[in-house]
Motif scaffolding. Structure first.
Motif, PDB file in Angstrom:
ATOM      1  N   VAL A   1       0.870  -1.177   0.000  1.00 41.16           N
ATOM      2  CA  VAL A   1       0.000   0.000   0.000  1.00 41.16           C
ATOM      3  C   VAL A   1       0.909   1.229   0.000  1.00 41.16           C
ATOM      4  N   VAL A   2       0.717   2.080  -0.998  1.00 39.44           N
ATOM      5  CA  VAL A   2       1.598   3.228  -1.178  1.00 39.44           C
ATOM      6  C   VAL A   2       0.798   4.517  -1.099  1.00 39.44           C
ATOM      7  N   GLY A   3       1.477   5.602  -0.750  1.00 39.37           N
ATOM      8  CA  GLY A   3       0.833   6.904  -0.675  1.00 39.37           C
ATOM      9  C   GLY A   3       1.728   7.898   0.030  1.00 39.37           C
ATOM     10  N   ILE A   4       1.324   9.150   0.024  1.00 33.98           N
ATOM     11  CA  ILE A   4       2.105  10.210   0.640  1.00 33.98           C
ATOM     12  C   ILE A   4       2.089  10.078   2.159  1.00 33.98           C
ATOM     13  N   GLY A   5       2.987  10.792   2.814  1.00 35.09           N
ATOM     14  CA  GLY A   5       2.994  10.816   4.267  1.00 35.09           C
ATOM     15  C   GLY A   5       1.702  11.388   4.809  1.00 35.09           C
ATOM     16  N   GLY A   6       1.148  10.741   5.831  1.00 36.27           N
ATOM     17  CA  GLY A   6      -0.070  11.234   6.463  1.00 36.27           C
ATOM     18  C   GLY A   6      -1.347  10.724   5.843  1.00 36.27           C
ATOM     19  N   ILE A   7      -1.271   9.900   4.800  1.00 39.99           N
ATOM     20  CA  ILE A   7      -2.473   9.424   4.118  1.00 39.99           C
ATOM     21  C   ILE A   7      -3.126   8.253   4.847  1.00 39.99           C
ATOM     22  N   GLY A   8      -2.414   7.635   5.802  1.00 45.98           N
ATOM     23  CA  GLY A   8      -3.018   6.574   6.611  1.00 45.98           C
ATOM     24  C   GLY A   8      -2.597   5.166   6.230  1.00 45.98           C
ATOM     25  N   LYS A   9      -1.408   5.012   5.653  1.00 46.81           N
ATOM     26  CA  LYS A   9      -0.951   3.685   5.232  1.00 46.81           C
ATOM     27  C   LYS A   9      -0.792   2.732   6.411  1.00 46.81           C
ATOM     28  N   THR A  10      -0.116   3.214   7.449  1.00 47.76           N
ATOM     29  CA  THR A  10       0.140   2.357   8.605  1.00 47.76           C
ATOM     30  C   THR A  10      -1.148   1.954   9.296  1.00 47.76           C
ATOM     31  N   ARG A  11      -2.046   2.910   9.506  1.00 46.42           N
ATOM     32  CA  ARG A  11      -3.294   2.594  10.211  1.00 46.42           C
ATOM     33  C   ARG A  11      -4.126   1.594   9.411  1.00 46.42           C
ATOM     34  N   LEU A  12      -4.133   1.742   8.088  1.00 42.24           N
ATOM     35  CA  LEU A  12      -4.859   0.806   7.241  1.00 42.24           C
ATOM     36  C   LEU A  12      -4.259  -0.591   7.338  1.00 42.24           C
ATOM     37  N   ALA A  13      -2.936  -0.678   7.316  1.00 40.90           N
ATOM     38  CA  ALA A  13      -2.270  -1.975   7.416  1.00 40.90           C
ATOM     39  C   ALA A  13      -2.543  -2.646   8.760  1.00 40.90           C
ATOM     40  N   LEU A  14      -2.568  -1.869   9.827  1.00 36.09           N
ATOM     41  CA  LEU A  14      -2.843  -2.439  11.143  1.00 36.09           C
ATOM     42  C   LEU A  14      -4.258  -2.993  11.219  1.00 36.09           C
ATOM     43  N   GLU A  15      -5.226  -2.274  10.643  1.00 31.57           N
ATOM     44  CA  GLU A  15      -6.598  -2.773  10.638  1.00 31.57           C
ATOM     45  C   GLU A  15      -6.690  -4.078   9.874  1.00 31.57           C
ATOM     46  N   LEU A  16      -5.974  -4.171   8.772  1.00 30.13           N
ATOM     47  CA  LEU A  16      -5.945  -5.420   8.017  1.00 30.13           C
ATOM     48  C   LEU A  16      -5.281  -6.520   8.836  1.00 30.13           C
ATOM     49  N   GLY A  17      -4.234  -6.164   9.565  1.00 22.81           N
ATOM     50  CA  GLY A  17      -3.557  -7.143  10.401  1.00 22.81           C
ATOM     51  C   GLY A  17      -4.455  -7.700  11.488  1.00 22.81           C
ATOM     52  N   PHE A  18      -5.312  -6.848  12.049  1.00 17.46           N
ATOM     53  CA  PHE A  18      -6.211  -7.312  13.095  1.00 17.46           C
ATOM     54  C   PHE A  18      -7.224  -8.337  12.576  1.00 17.46           C
ATOM     55  N   SER A  19      -7.496  -8.326  11.280  1.00 14.69           N
ATOM     56  CA  SER A  19      -8.435  -9.294  10.720  1.00 14.69           C
ATOM     57  C   SER A  19      -7.716 -10.422   9.993  1.00 14.69           C
ATOM     58  N   ALA A  20      -6.420 -10.609  10.289  1.00 12.48           N
ATOM     59  CA  ALA A  20      -5.628 -11.628   9.609  1.00 12.48           C
ATOM     60  C   ALA A  20      -6.199 -13.027   9.778  1.00 12.48           C
ATOM     61  N   SER A  21      -6.737 -13.312  10.952  1.00 15.19           N
ATOM     62  CA  SER A  21      -7.282 -14.654  11.172  1.00 15.19           C
ATOM     63  C   SER A  21      -8.473 -14.925  10.263  1.00 15.19           C
ATOM     64  N   ASP A  22      -9.266 -13.912   9.976  1.00  8.63           N
ATOM     65  CA  ASP A  22     -10.390 -14.076   9.058  1.00  8.63           C
ATOM     66  C   ASP A  22      -9.912 -14.320   7.631  1.00  8.63           C
ATOM     67  N   LEU A  23      -8.692 -13.894   7.337  1.00  7.48           N
ATOM     68  CA  LEU A  23      -8.134 -14.074   5.999  1.00  7.48           C
ATOM     69  C   LEU A  23      -7.338 -15.369   5.889  1.00  7.48           C
ATOM     70  N   GLY A  24      -7.299 -16.127   6.972  1.00  4.63           N
ATOM     71  CA  GLY A  24      -6.650 -17.429   6.922  1.00  4.63           C
ATOM     72  C   GLY A  24      -5.278 -17.503   7.557  1.00  4.63           C
ATOM     73  N   TRP A  25      -4.827 -16.413   8.184  1.00  5.60           N
ATOM     74  CA  TRP A  25      -3.511 -16.421   8.833  1.00  5.60           C
ATOM     75  C   TRP A  25      -3.674 -16.373  10.348  1.00  5.60           C
ATOM     76  N   PRO A  26      -3.333 -17.444  11.051  1.00  3.96           N
ATOM     77  CA  PRO A  26      -3.432 -17.425  12.512  1.00  3.96           C
ATOM     78  C   PRO A  26      -2.361 -16.578  13.174  1.00  3.96           C
ATOM     79  N   LYS A  27      -1.318 -16.235  12.423  1.00  7.07           N
ATOM     80  CA  LYS A  27      -0.233 -15.432  12.987  1.00  7.07           C
ATOM     81  C   LYS A  27      -0.005 -14.205  12.110  1.00  7.07           C
ATOM     82  N   VAL A  28       0.238 -13.076  12.764  1.00  6.77           N
ATOM     83  CA  VAL A  28       0.580 -11.849  12.045  1.00  6.77           C
ATOM     84  C   VAL A  28       1.708 -11.158  12.800  1.00  6.77           C
ATOM     85  N   TYR A  29       2.701 -10.705  12.057  1.00  2.00           N
ATOM     86  CA  TYR A  29       3.871 -10.064  12.649  1.00  2.00           C
ATOM     87  C   TYR A  29       4.033  -8.673  12.057  1.00  2.00           C
ATOM     88  N   LEU A  30       4.369  -7.708  12.899  1.00  2.00           N
ATOM     89  CA  LEU A  30       4.593  -6.338  12.461  1.00  2.00           C
ATOM     90  C   LEU A  30       6.069  -5.988  12.604  1.00  2.00           C
TER      91      LEU A  30
END
Length: 279
Positions: free
Chosen positions: A59-88
């Motif tokens: 996920v790409v974009g300028i500084g402040g556009i919310g890349k990190t926050r978006l990635a974290l939200e996706l990480g929190f739903s990793a188990s629903d996507l089939g991954w029991p483990k997620v690492y940051l």
């Protein structure tokens, strides 16, 4: 290794928080101190890509556009996507690209090694996991090398990267993060506030607890978020000014928006990039 639990404690905020409200994931995802607002369409799109078998999404974009926050939200739903483990792996603080491999090893809980990337491969070779590489742009070559090696040697691993520039690897899917929606929503109450305005109202409520997005206030708020192009960090910085200014004064002051939005939380280095981002 930390087991994180994300749970919405206030039912009234459930509609503002995307994804499962009670999800257990193995990894070290930090719990956010603020509500996640909007981005439902964006989250659905990226989830669909990951479900479809894409192993590297950047996920790409300028500084402040919310890349990190978006990635974290996706990480929190990793188990629903089939991954029991997620690492940051948080790369923002690394000044030396040579430290990237060691940071990855530390994040996955593999201890230390003279050959950290080799140790990571051994640790994750049979792991069914999602690896989040956050803020790759200033160590791009090192992040690219790590991602390519892991994807080739760890068949059940997927990588979600955030960066201002693509990694440039075969098989990489580059997803551009848009500004937060400035279109009014029919399901957002009487004012029909946009996601950008809802974010402003939420952050303003932290510094002015009685702040409400009334019809009169909403017009000025919508003007504010349009003047900063729906950039989430800029919206948050503007919302912080309601402690001392009315929304009308903030809107008027955004004719000189770089001056008005200067400062912010000194502990957050991302706030120092807002001038360049708005430029």
């Amino acid at each position: 290794m930390i087991v994180g639990m994300r749970k919405a404690e206030n039912p009234e905020l459930d509609s503002l928080v995307d994804g499962p409200q009670d999800v257990e994931v193995t990894g070290d995802l930090p719990m956010s101190l603020t509500t996640f607002v909007g981005r439902e369409r964006e989250l659905d799109e990226i989830r669909a890509l990951l479900r479809g078998g894409k192993r590297l999404v950047t996920v790409v974009g300028i500084g402040g556009i919310g890349k990190t926050r978006l990635a974290l939200e996706l990480g929190f739903s990793a188990s629903d996507l089939g991954w029991p483990k997620v690492y940051l792996v948080e790369l923002a603080s690394l000044a030396n690209p040579d430290l990237v491999e060691g940071a990855v090893l530390e994040s996955v809980g593999g201890g230390s090694s003279r050959s950290p990337l080799k140790a990571v491969v051994e640790y994750l070779r049979d792991a069914n996991a999602l690896l989040v590489l956050d803020c790759c742009e200033h160590v791009l070559d090192a992040a690219r090398h790590v991602a390519e090696v892991l994807l080739r040697r760890c068949p059940s691993l997927a990588i979600l990267a955030t960066s201002r520039s693509p990694l440039g690897i075969a098989g990489e899917l580059v997803w551009q993060v848009p500004s937060l929606s400035m279109q009014k929503r029919s399901d957002a109450g009487e004012t029909g506030a946009s996601d950008s305005a809802r974010l402003f109202a939420d952050r303003a409520s932290y510094v002015k607890p009685r702040f409400e997005l009334s019809e009169h206030v909403a017009r000025a708020v919508e003007a504010i978020v349009r003047r900063v192009d729906g950039i989430p960090l800029a919206i948050e910085l503007a919302a912080a000014r309601v402690r001392i200014l009315s929304v009308e004064e903030i809107a008027d002051g955004l004719d000189d928006h770089l001056r008005l939005l200067g400062g912010g939380h000194r502990s957050d280095p991302r706030h120092q990039t807002i001038r360049a981002s708005l430029d």
